[in-house]
Design an enzyme around this catalytic site. Structure first.
Site, PDB file in Angstrom:
ATOM      1  N   GLU A 212      31.434  15.293  10.289  1.00 27.20           N
ATOM      2  CA  GLU A 212      30.563  15.140  11.459  1.00 27.20           C
ATOM      3  C   GLU A 212      31.343  14.943  12.750  1.00 27.20           C
ATOM      4  O   GLU A 212      30.797  14.530  13.766  1.00 27.20           O
ATOM      5  CB  GLU A 212      29.588  13.982  11.214  1.00 27.20           C
ATOM      6  CG  GLU A 212      28.733  14.249   9.982  1.00 27.20           C
ATOM      7  CD  GLU A 212      27.727  13.162   9.676  1.00 27.20           C
ATOM      8  OE1 GLU A 212      27.679  12.166  10.413  1.00 27.20           O
ATOM      9  OE2 GLU A 212      26.977  13.323   8.700  1.00 27.20           O
ATOM     10  N   LYS A 348      14.758  12.982   9.130  1.00 33.77           N
ATOM     11  CA  LYS A 348      15.496  14.194   8.782  1.00 33.77           C
ATOM     12  C   LYS A 348      14.478  15.200   8.270  1.00 33.77           C
ATOM     13  O   LYS A 348      13.865  14.976   7.227  1.00 33.77           O
ATOM     14  CB  LYS A 348      16.523  13.898   7.681  1.00 33.77           C
ATOM     15  CG  LYS A 348      17.656  12.982   8.111  1.00 33.77           C
ATOM     16  CD  LYS A 348      18.488  12.611   6.897  1.00 33.77           C
ATOM     17  CE  LYS A 348      19.776  11.904   7.287  1.00 33.77           C
ATOM     18  NZ  LYS A 348      20.471  11.370   6.106  1.00 33.77           N
TER      19      LYS A 348
END
Length: 439
Positions: A212, A348
């Protein structure tokens, strides 16, 4: 306006794994969405359909999900002739077509690809930006739009990195900035200072980045990680303007009812594993010493008692976010609200599998006085949907990685464009990120 064509193919995500791409065509043009995928996944998530054929892509192919879009969803949805701007109807149709509680028949990745592409087509049909279409669907508060605080994952541990560090993510939170663009600039400067401090202290290779975009030095403890981040904030000159957030992802190191902070060592000493209350004490020490404004997944996904115990002690002092706990699932969210386990939802879209259900999860959370943080996954793509989602539902907080790696910046850059487009019709959530939906 009806859908005239739907076509799916596989493309690759940021980890080099195949994922589902869907193109949906109406009179207004062709609209594309790409589905992301997670590394640390909750057991209560909707089913991401993978082929399991070990001779190709190490079993991670998505040919079945792609075929489900092309052979099953496409002909049925086109024949149903649903107006593409009616997102609820489209998603309801997809859910009925699948017919299972966790989207196991068609795959959440197949269904979500179609759902998100339809939303983009719906926005185009109405001649409005995607975030405005989402705001309409979610019945968000009218008035100025809210731009989210970018929670930037600058230091990685846990399942996202090597080294001994058990906690998965340490984020910088530029909540003291006057605007989104300034928040992003501050974040990028702190990140550069962090990289150079990390290389100086842990060697050149420690500046390499994880999935990430965060650095992943060989750090042993959370304290060591937090000290490094505080030093970077100081070096950049932003003490007091930048807070810190953590995603512990503790389900990853929960074993036999205990927490193993040395879980990456195959020979970890069982006598040193700790209980939920002992882990809570560690968090309380960290909260007293560092400017931590949010902790995600402090306990394992089914250790409800530990969540409620900890939340009763820190309520109002810091935000407690459920991710593996809630997996964007309405039943789990309801239980978390009732048991006072947390006060924020990590949203999400691929955990639940349609836009309508994602918006419902956010609205259920808001109704309970919770915050909502819109999140990327570790396996990401160039798709920027969640940037518009965050603005559309007024989440006030978004988590899309470090200011590094294009699949992370794609989302942040999209919010920059939205900020420019909206001008004085938008406000930055800043310190009010937890209650942004009511600003």
């Amino acid at each position: 306006m009806a859908i005239s064509k739907i076509h799916s193919r596989y493309v690759y995500d940021s980890r080099g794994n195949p994922t589902v791409e869907v193109e949906l065509t109406t009179e207004k043009g062709t609209f594309r969405s790409i589905v992301p995928s997670g590394a640390s996944t909750g057991v209560h998530e909707a089913l991401e359909l993978r082929d399991g054929d070990k001779s190709k892509w190490l079993g991670k192919g998505v040919l079945k999900a792609v075929a489900n879009v092309n052979d099953t969803i496409a002909p049925a949805l086109i024949e149903a002739n649903i107006d593409v701007a009616d997102q609820a109807k489209i998603d309801e149709f997809l859910l009925k077509l699948d017919g299972t509680p966790n989207k196991a028949k068609l795959g959440a990745n197949a269904i979500l690809g179609v759902s998100l592409a339809a939303a983009k087509a719906g926005a185009a049909q109405k001649d409005v930006p995607l975030y405005k279409h989402i705001a309409d669907i979610s019945k968000a508060k009218e008035g100025k739009f809210v731009l989210p605080v970018p929670f930037q994952n600058v230091l990685n541990g846990g399942s996202h990195a090597g080294g001994d560090l058990a906690f998965q993510e340490f984020m910088i939170v530029p909540s003291g900035a006057p605007s989104f663009s300034e928040g992003l600039r501050i974040g990028s400067e702190v990140y550069h200072h962090l990289k150079s401090l990390t290389k100086k202290k842990y060697g050149q290779s420690a500046g390499n980045v994880g999935d990430e975009g965060g650095v992943a030095p060989d750090i042993k403890t959370a304290k060591e990680a937090l000290d490094l981040i505080v030093s970077a904030i100081e070096a950049a000159g932003y003490t007091g303007q930048v807070d810190i957030a953590m995603d512990v992802a503790s389900s990853e190191f929960y074993k036999d009812g205990l927490y193993d902070l040395d879980f990456k060592n195959p020979n970890s000493d069982k006598s040193k594993w700790i209980t939920g209350p002992q882990l809570a004490e560690l968090y309380e020490q960290l909260l007293n010493e560092y400017p931590i404004v949010s902790i995600e997944d402090p306990f394992a996904e089914d250790d409800w008692e530990a969540w409620s115990h900890f939340f009763s002690k820190v309520e109002g002092k810091t935000q407690i976010v459920g991710d593996d706990l809630t997996v964007t699932n309405p039943i789990r969210i309801k239980k978390a609200i009732e048991t006072k386990a947390a006060d924020a939802l990590l949203l999400k879209v691929n955990q639940i599998g349609t836009l309508t259900e994602s918006i419902q999860a956010a609205n259920d959370s808001y109704a309970a006085g919770w915050g909502v943080m819109v999140s990327h996954r570790s396996g990401e793509t160039e798709d920027t949907f969640i940037a518009d989602l965050s603005v559309g539902i007024r989440s006030g907080q978004t988590k899309t990685g470090a200011p590094a790696r294009s699949e992370r910046l794609a989302k942040l850059n999209q919010i920059l464009r939205i900020e420019e487009e909206l001008g004085d019709k938008a406000i930055y959530a800043g310190k009010d990120f937890h209650k942004a939906h009511s600003l």
